[in-house]
Write a protein that holds these residues in place. Structure first.
Motif, mmCIF file in Angstrom:
data_model
loop_
_atom_site.group_PDB
_atom_site.id
_atom_site.type_symbol
_atom_site.label_atom_id
_atom_site.label_comp_id
_atom_site.label_asym_id
_atom_site.label_seq_id
_atom_site.Cartn_x
_atom_site.Cartn_y
_atom_site.Cartn_z
ATOM 1 N N GLY A 151 -50.764 41.358 40.685
ATOM 2 C CA GLY A 151 -50.621 42.512 41.920
ATOM 3 C C GLY A 151 -49.086 43.145 41.841
ATOM 4 N N ALA A 152 -48.563 42.920 40.534
ATOM 5 C CA ALA A 152 -47.266 43.663 40.456
ATOM 6 C C ALA A 152 -47.201 44.091 38.861
ATOM 7 N N PHE A 153 -46.309 45.174 38.506
ATOM 8 C CA PHE A 153 -46.174 45.417 37.250
ATOM 9 C C PHE A 153 -44.875 46.379 37.104
ATOM 10 N N ALA A 154 -44.532 46.590 36.098
ATOM 11 C CA ALA A 154 -43.436 47.656 35.695
ATOM 12 C C ALA A 154 -43.523 48.752 34.915
ATOM 13 N N VAL A 155 -43.500 49.866 34.750
ATOM 14 C CA VAL A 155 -43.641 50.945 33.942
ATOM 15 C C VAL A 155 -42.289 51.327 33.198
ATOM 16 N N ASN A 156 -42.194 50.731 31.790
ATOM 17 C CA ASN A 156 -40.889 50.944 31.208
ATOM 18 C C ASN A 156 -41.191 52.137 30.186
ATOM 19 N N ALA A 157 -40.464 53.367 30.696
ATOM 20 C CA ALA A 157 -40.288 54.589 29.778
ATOM 21 C C ALA A 157 -39.393 54.322 28.493
ATOM 22 N N LEU A 158 -40.049 54.372 27.504
ATOM 23 C CA LEU A 158 -39.180 53.934 26.065
ATOM 24 C C LEU A 158 -38.209 54.913 25.708
ATOM 25 N N ALA A 159 -36.919 54.246 25.449
ATOM 26 C CA ALA A 159 -35.788 55.254 24.987
ATOM 27 C C ALA A 159 -36.324 55.471 23.429
ATOM 28 N N TRP A 160 -35.620 56.475 22.717
ATOM 29 C CA TRP A 160 -35.875 56.833 21.292
ATOM 30 C C TRP A 160 -35.439 55.582 20.343
ATOM 31 N N GLU A 161 -34.593 54.722 20.904
ATOM 32 C CA GLU A 161 -34.178 53.508 20.158
ATOM 33 C C GLU A 161 -35.145 52.600 20.085
ATOM 34 N N GLN A 162 -35.983 52.740 20.980
ATOM 35 C CA GLN A 162 -36.884 51.597 21.317
ATOM 36 C C GLN A 162 -38.467 52.087 20.574
ATOM 37 N N ARG A 163 -38.431 52.950 19.825
ATOM 38 C CA ARG A 163 -39.780 53.374 19.182
ATOM 39 C C ARG A 163 -40.469 52.330 18.503
ATOM 40 N N GLU A 164 -39.822 51.401 17.767
ATOM 41 C CA GLU A 164 -40.722 50.157 17.327
ATOM 42 C C GLU A 164 -41.415 49.577 18.396
ATOM 43 N N LEU A 165 -41.143 49.393 19.719
ATOM 44 C CA LEU A 165 -41.906 48.926 20.660
ATOM 45 C C LEU A 165 -43.224 49.593 20.839
ATOM 46 N N CYS A 166 -43.177 50.927 20.647
ATOM 47 C CA CYS A 166 -44.453 51.703 20.877
ATOM 48 C C CYS A 166 -45.694 51.173 20.136
ATOM 49 N N ARG A 167 -45.327 50.727 18.512
ATOM 50 C CA ARG A 167 -46.434 50.383 17.987
ATOM 51 C C ARG A 167 -46.674 48.769 18.180
ATOM 52 N N ARG A 168 -45.797 48.125 18.395
ATOM 53 C CA ARG A 168 -45.788 46.685 18.653
ATOM 54 C C ARG A 168 -46.612 46.236 20.079
ATOM 55 N N PHE A 169 -46.451 47.119 21.231
ATOM 56 C CA PHE A 169 -47.267 46.814 22.253
ATOM 57 C C PHE A 169 -48.689 47.772 22.194
ATOM 58 N N ALA A 170 -48.868 48.366 21.186
ATOM 59 C CA ALA A 170 -50.156 49.267 21.176
ATOM 60 C C ALA A 170 -50.998 48.459 20.148
#
Length: 159
Positions: free
Chosen positions: A70-89
């Motif tokens: 019943g809870a979550f967070a929306v984390n808007a990624l910073a440019w420096e976090q671009r490797e997390l985009c593919r990792r979590f996709a």
């Protein structure tokens, strides 16, 4: 009744890819630890009460645990976090947090360094086609000044 034109899915995907979107990682928890996935379909819904809408794949692991907690967070990624985009996709969803620094806020995993983070409680969920639109009531938010990560035509951009 009017006939509905069939749209080519690949052409639609290419057209939508031209729309720049902020890259977010939706995070929640499971009995085994943190879970999350990359999402680019997040929109502010209302200021009164503060709320957001997130589109998650129906049947996905993150949605399953988000509904359970019943809870979550929306984390808007910073440019420096671009490797997390593919990792979590992609990859093994059970291993996405392996080696990823995070902190808990109200029991929800948060990715430090994100441009903005919005903590929510689940208010409603509506299944539409192959996705579920999740309405989250915002209970806290933070933001920074670092450049944001934007996705357009499958490429990362700094915004």
């Amino acid at each position: 009744m009017t006939a509905v034109e069939v749209v080519d899915a690949d052409a639609f995907r290419r057209a939508m890819a031209q729309l720049p979107t902020f890259v977010t990682v939706i995070t929640t928890r499971s009995p085994d630890g943190p879970v999350g996935c990359t999402v680019n379909a997040v929109v502010s819904l209302s200021l009164e009460p503060s709320s957001v809408v997130v589109s998650l794949r129906t049947g996905g692991r993150t949605l399953e645990h988000l509904r359970a907690t019943g809870a979550f967070a929306v984390n808007a990624l910073a440019w420096e976090q671009r490797e997390l985009c593919r990792r979590f996709a992609s990859g093994d969803p059970a291993r996405r947090f392996d080696g990823v620094r995070h902190v808990l806020r109200d029991g929800v995993p948060v990715l430090p360094g994100a441009v903005a983070v919005v903590g929510c409680v689940l208010e409603d969920a509506l299944e539409v086609h192959d996705h579920t639109l999740v309405v989250g009531r915002v209970v806290w938010s933070t933001s920074g000044e670092q450049p944001a990560l934007v996705l357009r035509a499958g490429e990362h951009h700094r915004c």
